[in-house]
Design an enzyme around this catalytic site. Structure first.
Site, short mmCIF file in Angstrom:
data_model
loop_
_atom_site.label_atom_id
_atom_site.label_comp_id
_atom_site.label_asym_id
_atom_site.label_seq_id
_atom_site.Cartn_x
_atom_site.Cartn_y
_atom_site.Cartn_z
N LYS A 84 0.84 -1.21 0.00
CA LYS A 84 0.00 0.00 0.00
C LYS A 84 0.87 1.26 0.00
CE LYS A 84 -3.55 2.35 2.63
NZ LYS A 84 -4.49 2.34 3.74
N GLU A 91 10.50 -4.78 4.47
CA GLU A 91 10.55 -6.18 4.05
C GLU A 91 10.26 -6.32 2.55
OE1 GLU A 91 8.93 -4.93 6.57
OE2 GLU A 91 9.02 -6.22 8.34
N GLY A 145 -4.95 -1.69 4.87
CA GLY A 145 -4.10 -2.82 4.45
C GLY A 145 -4.74 -4.17 4.73
N ARG A 146 -5.28 -4.34 5.93
CA ARG A 146 -5.84 -5.65 6.30
C ARG A 146 -7.22 -5.90 5.67
NH1 ARG A 146 -4.81 -2.21 10.26
NH2 ARG A 146 -6.46 -1.34 11.57
N GLU A 159 -4.79 -6.16 14.85
CA GLU A 159 -4.31 -4.86 14.38
C GLU A 159 -5.47 -3.85 14.40
OE1 GLU A 159 -0.78 -4.30 11.42
OE2 GLU A 159 -2.57 -3.98 10.24
N HIS A 188 -4.68 -32.64 18.70
CA HIS A 188 -3.52 -33.41 19.15
C HIS A 188 -2.41 -32.50 19.64
CE1 HIS A 188 -5.39 -37.06 17.61
NE2 HIS A 188 -5.85 -36.25 16.67
N LYS A 212 9.57 -0.11 14.11
CA LYS A 212 10.15 0.27 12.82
C LYS A 212 11.17 1.40 13.01
CE LYS A 212 6.00 -0.76 10.08
NZ LYS A 212 4.91 -0.21 9.28
#
Ligand code: F6P
Length: 550
Positions: free
Chosen positions: A206, A212, A267-268, A353, A384, A512
């Site tokens: 965005k 990253e 973004g999400r 978030e 399990h 950041k």
């Protein structure tokens, strides 16, 4: 805005909670044969059974009253009509407009939303079709066979989750990969499987400033250019999805190869926008449209159904009931559907978030719990691993179980066992198993009375533990769209009740800011910058391992 705890419905819920503390769901089911009918609802092919919760119809009425007093309906309309409900960033929140087949005329921040969305969708469709039919070719003239989406957070989790979930709809001609982590192992491991001549990179960001993503995109570009030895190759092998045209151009991607979206798409919440390009490449344009249509169907339900029969509202308010009255901290999600294995990481970002906030709309610290810790894993694997704690641990954990009535694989018998296991877990959580029954069983198996008495407490299941079950026909694009939108709106409902801004994410910023000086300290001549003692100790240890002075 009245503080949440001053609302009459909150006070009524506090009173009601006192009478519910000893509520036993088992007795409630025994006494009321209609409990399932009263506490379940449908939307399209989705069934939500919320009867296995510590609620009565009176609880639901109180919760709906709280929703009304919190002006949930007005807030919901404000979102759909493009008001700037993201008040700390002064942005509208309009991901719902992206999936509406007919969009009402809407101008937001000078942008004709309907026109812009249609334009980008048409470009996306043309692009997807040209990759699929082989018209879009790599620099050496070969058709594209592999697509790598480079992005992180919302620019990765939604598309990756949807691509895994709809793997059985994948077109044959291309395979989609996802690279997100800064750890070079992620990119290197992916590239090792690929042929540069037939690989297309989608750089999804965005902001187009994310460390990253830019690091991975630069490394991918270097890999491509080293193999194809032609700077011009970037044009056929890189496209960008972003709101930031300038940064895309600066990176070296032709604006012709950029698909834009807008800052009113969080973004999400962005998989419905150009960020969904990887999904469309994987499942084809028609199926991508079906995904959008499913989400739109849930939007319509959320907008129009009365609160008492509104799935996102019911799910959201049950979460409020547990988090704020029963004091639960976590919330488990267990899809009995392996294709939904990435649903939990996706929902973790969506929920945590959005609602991991402690300041309200009046800019004051809240005095109640907000977003829960979201966790989970697909069934039956979870059984399990961590289900011991869900059944016998000391904490109360509200849970969602998801299952498909029909499975697309020919292994019908295994799917039958999957369904049986899913329902067995929710039944076990509800019913539990008493000490007396266990003792009797142990004695019948030949154990002495003393031995049985000693062992039985360890085998007791307290029961009366809550769960929701979401049952759908089969995992197809339309249903997945509905499910995602259901959770989006559920998170919205809770954020509105907690009076927080579900649409910003300032909490991701500090780390950041702190990373660059730490990175410099790892290799510079001497350690600079102010760090705490622990961080200094860790930096010193790494430097020692590298033979640097400390
Ligand atoms: O750091 C968090 C975050 O900003 C998320 O909100 C977002 O989804 C992700 O990073 C990726 O951001 P972008 O799409 O701008 O690269």
């Amino acid at each position: 805005m009245k503080p949440l705890k001053h609302l009459p419905a909150w006070k009524a819920l506090e009173q009601h909670f006192k009478s519910m503390r000893s509520f036993d769901m088992r007795a409630a089911f025994r006494e009321d044969a209609s409990r399932f009918d009263q506490l379940s609802l449908r939307c399209g092919n989705l069934l939500l059974d919320y009867s296995k919760n510590r609620v009565t119809t009176e609880t639901i009425q109180h919760l709906m009253q709280l929703a009304r007093e919190s002006e949930l309906e007005a807030m919901r309309n404000a979102m759909f009509t493009g008001e700037r409900i993201n008040f700390t960033e002064q942005r509208a929140v309009l991901h719902t407009a992206l999936r509406a087949p007919v969009r009402p005329p809407l101008v937001v921040e000078g942008v004709d939303v309907e026109h812009e969305i249609s334009k980008v969708l048409k470009r996306m469709q043309r692009f997807v079709e040209s990759v699929h039919n082989g018209n879009w070719r790599g620099h050496t003239g070969k058709p594209i066979r592999n697509v790598v989406n480079i992005g992180i957070g919302g620019s990765d989790l939604g598309p990756a989750m949807a691509c895994h979930a709809l793997d059985h709809y994948a077109v044959e001609s291309v395979r989609v990969y996802f690279v997100s982590n800064l750890d070079p192992a992620h990119l290197a491991g992916t590239l090792a499987q690929l042929d540069p001549e037939t690989t297309l990179f989608i750089v999804a960001s965005k902001t187009f400033t994310t460390l990253e993503t830019l690091a991975n995109a630069n490394s991918a570009k270097a890999w491509l250019l080293a193999a194809l030895r032609a700077p011009g190759a970037v044009a056929q092998h890189f496209v960008a999805l972003s709101t930031n045209a300038q940064a895309v151009e600066a990176f070296g991607i032709d604006p012709e190869n950029m698909f834009i979206f807008w800052d009113w798409v969080g973004g999400r919440y962005s998989l419905w926008s150009a960020i969904g390009l990887s999904i469309a490449l994987q499942i084809g344009w028609g199926n991508f449209q079906a995904l959008l249509a499913g989400a739109h169907a849930m939007d319509t339900h959320f907008r129009e159904a009365p609160l008492e029969a509104n799935m996102p509202v019911i799910l959201g308010m049950l979460g409020i009931w547990y988090a704020n009255f029963w004091g639960t901290d976590t919330y488990g999600i267990f899809p009995y559907d392996q294709r939904l294995r990435l649903l939990v990481p996706f929902l973790q970002q969506l929920d945590m978030e959005s609602n991991g906030k402690n300041v309200n709309r009046a800019n004051k610290r809240v005095n109640y719990n907000t977003g829960p810790i979201v966790w989970g894993a697909p069934g039956t694997n979870g059984q399990h691993a961590f289900f011991e704690l869900v059944h016998q641990g000391t904490r109360l954990i509200p849970t969602d179980f998801l299952m498909a009535a029909v499975n697309p694989t020919p292994l019908a018998d295994q799917h039958e066992w999957l369904l049986a296991n899913c329902m067995a877990q929710t039944e076990a959580l509800l019913k539990g198993k008493s000490r007396a029954v266990i003792e009797a069983e142990l004695i019948a198996q030949g154990m002495s009375r003393e031995e049985a008495r000693a062992l039985a407490p360890h085998k007791v299941f307290p029961g009366n533990r809550p769960s929701n079950t979401l049952l759908y026909q089969k995992l197809d694009p339309h249903t997945l769209g509905m499910l995602i939108a259901l959770y989006e709106h559920k998170v919205f409902v809770q954020g509105m009740i907690w009076q927080i801004n579900s649409f910003d994410q300032w909490g991701v910023e500090l780390g950041k800011q702190l990373a660059p000086p730490i990175r410099a300290a790892l290799s510079s001549v001497r350690v600079i910058g102010e760090h705490d003692g622990s961080t200094l100790g860790l930096i010193a240890d790494i430097r020692r391992r590298r033979g640097l002075s400390t």
